[in-house]
Design an enzyme around this catalytic site. Sequence first.
Site, PDB file in Angstrom:
ATOM      1  N   GLU A  39      21.878  -7.898 -35.053  1.00 21.21           N
ATOM      2  CA  GLU A  39      22.570  -6.773 -34.781  1.00 21.21           C
ATOM      3  C   GLU A  39      23.899  -7.143 -34.059  1.00 21.21           C
ATOM      4  O   GLU A  39      24.963  -6.516 -34.666  1.00 21.21           O
ATOM      5  CB  GLU A  39      21.872  -6.026 -33.667  1.00 21.21           C
ATOM      6  CG  GLU A  39      20.434  -5.116 -33.855  1.00 21.21           C
ATOM      7  CD  GLU A  39      20.506  -4.267 -35.761  1.00 21.21           C
ATOM      8  OE1 GLU A  39      21.089  -4.209 -36.247  1.00 21.21           O
ATOM      9  OE2 GLU A  39      20.608  -2.871 -35.182  1.00 21.21           O
ATOM     10  N   THR A  46      28.735   1.725 -36.196  1.00 20.40           N
ATOM     11  CA  THR A  46      27.912   1.839 -34.715  1.00 20.40           C
ATOM     12  C   THR A  46      28.843   1.513 -34.014  1.00 20.40           C
ATOM     13  O   THR A  46      28.970   1.825 -33.382  1.00 20.40           O
ATOM     14  CB  THR A  46      26.647   0.836 -34.742  1.00 20.40           C
ATOM     15  OG1 THR A  46      26.063   1.570 -36.349  1.00 20.40           O
ATOM     16  CG2 THR A  46      26.317   0.938 -33.179  1.00 20.40           C
TER      17      THR A  46
HETATM   18  N1  HSE Z   1      21.125   3.227 -30.321  1.00 20.85           N
HETATM   19  C1  HSE Z   1      21.865   2.498 -31.416  1.00 20.85           C
HETATM   20  C2  HSE Z   1      23.155   3.415 -30.894  1.00 20.85           C
HETATM   21  C3  HSE Z   1      21.360   2.776 -32.281  1.00 20.85           C
HETATM   22  O1  HSE Z   1      22.832   5.173 -31.593  1.00 20.85           O
HETATM   23  O2  HSE Z   1      24.650   3.040 -31.117  1.00 20.85           O
HETATM   24  C4  HSE Z   1      22.981   1.481 -33.399  1.00 20.85           C
HETATM   25  O3  HSE Z   1      21.806   0.386 -34.010  1.00 20.85           O
END
Ligand code: HSE
Length: 309
Positions: free
Chosen positions: A128, A181
């Site tokens: 990630e 993201t």
């Molecule tokens: N929890 C993360 C976000 C998920 O909402 O940014 C995306 O990888």
Amino acid sequence: MKYLKIFSPATVANVSCGFDTLGFALDALGDEMTFTKTVEPKVVITKITGADLPYETDKNVAGAVVHKMLNDANADFGLEITIHKGFSPGSGLGSSAASGAGAAFGANQFLNERFSLVELVKYAMYGEEVACGSQIADNVSAALFGGFVLIRSYDPLEIKGIPVPSDLRVVALHPQIEVKTKDAREVLPDVVPLKDAISQWANVGGLIAGLYDNDYQLIANSLQDIIVEPHRKNLIPGFDETKTAALQSDALGAGISGSGPTIFALCKGNETQELVFNAMKKTYESVGIPFHIYKSAINKAGIKILEKT
Ligand code: HSE
């Protein structure tokens, strides 16, 4: 073992109230990956279909994860990897997580399962970081554990699997726009008012209790996000109308899947799922942005082995 083929599921992170701490895996959507053992101790990506992703081992999430694992384990062999993406990167459905979790699971099979599930989550979190710069655990844990997961703590990493009520169904509508993201995290506030935090953690507790007790009303009451969604929904054209359409068709709740732009709804039973699917589809057709829409059950098994020789 010389060859392994796996299915690595798409995932919905956050689940409205649980930013960075809740996630679940989908049955109907995911990637297929193959791993072939080689004598030369190298990691090579030989084929990628379904998305335009880098082949360089250090830039490709799967390549980077497998390389790190084989290195840490002092493996005297290599792996050739093929990846078929079943859904798009940048969808909010955990595309990089499916690759990273699938890579960690696959490599571990060739290492006689020397790493524990939580260690695999850590390797996938490294993936990630390669993808978006942050070591987020929610999508990768859901893919590796299956079902619903709670990240109780990041340091030390503690993950708890949560029971899945048998009638729980999902609709996911993916507008064909990309939300990175990193960008979706930059719109979030650093500080949260105490009264909002109180509502949010009450909802997380309520959602977990509802999942344990098969209490669909409690699940519905708890599927609210007053901290993240108000900031991120502006990145998703048609979000409010689509969420309203889902709720008017008796969805238990609807919100942003991960960092978006996918809009997810949770429903009780196949009939309501069908109604919600049709309502969200009809509403989004008038937004004027192309989209894909999926129906799914919750994937309780996580990553599945499809073939092994
Ligand atoms: N929890 C993360 C976000 C998920 O909402 O940014 C995306 O990888």
